[in-house]
Design an enzyme around this catalytic site. Sequence first.
Site, PDB file in Angstrom:
ATOM      1  N   HIS A  54       0.831  -1.220   0.000  1.00 23.66           N
ATOM      2  CA  HIS A  54       0.000   0.000   0.000  1.00 23.66           C
ATOM      3  C   HIS A  54       0.864   1.268   0.000  1.00 23.66           C
ATOM      4  O   HIS A  54       0.541   2.248   0.680  1.00 23.66           O
ATOM      5  CB  HIS A  54      -0.942   0.033   1.217  1.00 23.66           C
ATOM      6  CG  HIS A  54      -1.963  -1.061   1.235  1.00 23.66           C
ATOM      7  ND1 HIS A  54      -3.255  -0.880   0.829  1.00 23.66           N
ATOM      8  CD2 HIS A  54      -1.884  -2.352   1.618  1.00 23.66           C
ATOM      9  CE1 HIS A  54      -3.940  -2.015   0.975  1.00 23.66           C
ATOM     10  NE2 HIS A  54      -3.114  -2.917   1.439  1.00 23.66           N
ATOM     11  N   ASN A 127     -10.319  -2.945   2.580  1.00 28.39           N
ATOM     12  CA  ASN A 127     -10.023  -2.918   1.147  1.00 28.39           C
ATOM     13  C   ASN A 127     -11.311  -2.673   0.373  1.00 28.39           C
ATOM     14  O   ASN A 127     -12.393  -2.711   0.951  1.00 28.39           O
ATOM     15  CB  ASN A 127      -9.435  -4.263   0.694  1.00 28.39           C
ATOM     16  CG  ASN A 127      -7.940  -4.385   0.976  1.00 28.39           C
ATOM     17  OD1 ASN A 127      -7.262  -3.388   1.225  1.00 28.39           O
ATOM     18  ND2 ASN A 127      -7.440  -5.599   0.917  1.00 28.39           N
TER      19      ASN A 127
HETATM   20  C1  HEM Z   1      -2.142 -11.121   7.287  1.00 30.70           C
HETATM   21  C2  HEM Z   1      -2.596 -10.269   6.451  1.00 30.70           C
HETATM   22  C3  HEM Z   1      -2.054  -8.887   6.352  1.00 30.70           C
HETATM   23  C4  HEM Z   1      -0.893  -8.353   6.819  1.00 30.70           C
HETATM   24  C5  HEM Z   1       0.187  -9.055   7.612  1.00 30.70           C
HETATM   25  C6  HEM Z   1      -0.859  -6.961   6.428  1.00 30.70           C
HETATM   26  C7  HEM Z   1       0.166  -6.094   6.685  1.00 30.70           C
HETATM   27  C8  HEM Z   1       0.222  -4.793   6.270  1.00 30.70           C
HETATM   28  C9  HEM Z   1       1.327  -3.906   6.478  1.00 30.70           C
HETATM   29  C10 HEM Z   1       2.634  -4.287   7.138  1.00 30.70           C
HETATM   30  C11 HEM Z   1       0.998  -2.701   5.976  1.00 30.70           C
HETATM   31  C12 HEM Z   1       1.850  -1.446   5.959  1.00 30.70           C
HETATM   32  C13 HEM Z   1       1.457  -0.563   7.102  1.00 30.70           C
HETATM   33  C14 HEM Z   1       2.274   0.704   7.190  1.00 30.70           C
HETATM   34  O1  HEM Z   1       3.450   0.717   6.805  1.00 30.70           O
HETATM   35  O2  HEM Z   1       1.738   1.708   7.698  1.00 30.70           O
HETATM   36  C15 HEM Z   1      -0.329  -2.819   5.470  1.00 30.70           C
HETATM   37  C16 HEM Z   1      -1.050  -1.796   4.925  1.00 30.70           C
HETATM   38  C17 HEM Z   1      -2.391  -1.893   4.639  1.00 30.70           C
HETATM   39  N1  HEM Z   1      -3.177  -3.030   4.687  1.00 30.70           N
HETATM   40 FE1  HEM Z   1      -2.609  -4.840   5.226  1.00 30.70          FE
HETATM   41  N2  HEM Z   1      -2.006  -6.669   5.753  1.00 30.70           N
HETATM   42  C18 HEM Z   1      -2.764  -7.823   5.690  1.00 30.70           C
HETATM   43  C19 HEM Z   1      -3.998  -7.974   5.133  1.00 30.70           C
HETATM   44  C20 HEM Z   1      -4.801  -6.925   4.815  1.00 30.70           C
HETATM   45  C21 HEM Z   1      -6.218  -7.016   4.576  1.00 30.70           C
HETATM   46  C22 HEM Z   1      -7.060  -8.290   4.645  1.00 30.70           C
HETATM   47  C23 HEM Z   1      -6.636  -5.748   4.326  1.00 30.70           C
HETATM   48  C24 HEM Z   1      -8.023  -5.282   4.053  1.00 30.70           C
HETATM   49  C25 HEM Z   1      -9.051  -5.703   4.709  1.00 30.70           C
HETATM   50  C26 HEM Z   1      -5.496  -4.860   4.413  1.00 30.70           C
HETATM   51  C27 HEM Z   1      -5.531  -3.502   4.241  1.00 30.70           C
HETATM   52  C28 HEM Z   1      -4.447  -2.682   4.341  1.00 30.70           C
HETATM   53  C29 HEM Z   1      -4.494  -1.270   4.062  1.00 30.70           C
HETATM   54  C30 HEM Z   1      -5.720  -0.479   3.651  1.00 30.70           C
HETATM   55  C31 HEM Z   1      -3.205  -0.783   4.240  1.00 30.70           C
HETATM   56  C32 HEM Z   1      -2.742   0.636   4.019  1.00 30.70           C
HETATM   57  C33 HEM Z   1      -3.039   1.512   5.210  1.00 30.70           C
HETATM   58  C34 HEM Z   1      -2.634   2.921   4.880  1.00 30.70           C
HETATM   59  O3  HEM Z   1      -3.312   3.529   4.048  1.00 30.70           O
HETATM   60  O4  HEM Z   1      -1.640   3.403   5.426  1.00 30.70           O
HETATM   61  N3  HEM Z   1      -4.405  -5.610   4.709  1.00 30.70           N
HETATM   62  N4  HEM Z   1      -0.789  -4.118   5.638  1.00 30.70           N
END
Ligand code: HEM
Length: 482
Positions: A54, A127
């Site tokens: 992201h 999402n």
């Molecule tokens: C085990 C599954 C997942 C892991 C380990 C994971 C991990 C991460 C990590 C490490 C980030 C970066 C955060 C940052 O640097 O600030 C991130 C961002 C993000 N993830 Fe996940 N994610 C997973 C699944 C999902 C799912 C299922 C969704 C949606 C329902 C999702 C939505 C997001 C969003 C929207 C961001 C961006 C947030 C922003 O705008 O700063 N992720 N994710």
Amino acid sequence: MKDKHLTTNQGVPVTDNQNSQTIGERGPVLLQDVQFIEKMAHFDRERIPERVVHAKGAGAHGYFQVYKSMKPYTKAKFLQEPKKKTPVFVRFSTVVGGRGSADTVRDPRGFAVKFYTEDGNYDLVGNNLPVFFIRDAIKFPDMVHAFKGAPDTNIPSASSAHNRFWDFISLTPESTHMITWLFSDRGTPKSYRMQEGFGVNTYVWVNAEGNAVYVKYHWKPKLGVQNLDRHEATQLVGTDPDYLTRDLRDAIARGEEVEYELNVQLMDIADELKQDFDPLDPTKTWPEDKFSLMPVGKMVLNRNPDNFFAEVEQAAFCPASIVPGIEFSADKLLQGRTFSYADTQRHRLGPNYLELPINRSLVDVNNNQRDGPMQIGQFSGPVNYEPASLAGGSPSEAPEESKPRVYRLEGEVTRRKISKTNDFAQAGERYRSLSKMDQEHLIDNIIADLMHIDKPIKQRVIENLTKADPELGQAVTAGLKL
Ligand code: HEM
């Protein structure tokens, strides 16, 4: 405004910002030009690590307001009172591409909302698609490795048309449902203002009496869902790679309010084992005819960030940021997410990242977690521990009403897949629910990708699609002339 003059970071007046300090007019430059050294050294450190996923995103401020009290289901304070407006900050994003990548590449879109509530910050990190590729967080690093640039070539950086993506997908049958969403035109939304949002994971709402219920979140855009087709999306990658970012910013700048309705599906915890799917499996949706959508409130985005870096790049959303009245389910993907986000944010932004204005809670933060790099808090007095009788024993523990529910769990310690996997049924239902045109686009979008892929991988993908729906499998096989 009073005339300001340039200064160094120490506040010392800068009288010449055009010329380095040199010996004579032609140089060399002197080491004692501390003004130059300070300016260049700061510039050299201007980038922070991009988000590991992201990385490219756009943000906006606004508010959230409930239609009617959610008191019967949750004690979350921001969901009690229809008159109350809770400030929010939202970041929409692509997932796979790096910070400079194009907005309209096929990808899920992030839909992350930070509610600044009176009980601290609540983040709903969702999402634009209702399901996910995998169901256990332990697979997330493999998944992201397979989707991002190859370790040897770094190609491609923001696209799914490559062997490694489809290799992983074909060996991960539970991803088939997600593919039927991602490769429909929902994978290329026309606008962040015209996409749905989903919490994907199952959470728990708990009311003041301690009664708990499972909950799934849905955001519905007021403008309806609108998508680009593959050809429009591909063209925009070349002509306007920042298309979605610009669209959101321009709409808000024109004074248009960007609105979404929050809906929830609720399920009695006692009913979880009665379903023909596992309700805590994030590769599944809950059928809406059985678990109807209940409107909860509206979110309005009406203010652009003033400074992208301070507000959007440094924003830190985290599914572990919950408030009293909202709790985690045992969903294994969610459980892993509760660790991952704050962990990466401590690395990406530093341990005091919650002190940045965009991440700060609107209520006072009172605890003894102090010091560390870039601490800006000014603490006074001798007490930095608890319990303490000095300083009047403050801060002390919060009242019982904020306590999470107490519940009982039993089971053997194991590493095991859930038994109700049902990897293909909902993928088939999704395909059959699409209009003729949407089915054609889904098939065409999959074929456009798969035609670049090695034959054994292609065949595995087709096997999975066929298990979902024989017609879908056949159409892709025919399109690939296999
Ligand atoms: C085990 C599954 C997942 C892991 C380990 C994971 C991990 C991460 C990590 C490490 C980030 C970066 C955060 C940052 O640097 O600030 C991130 C961002 C993000 N993830 Fe996940 N994610 C997973 C699944 C999902 C799912 C299922 C969704 C949606 C329902 C999702 C939505 C997001 C969003 C929207 C961001 C961006 C947030 C922003 O705008 O700063 N992720 N994710």
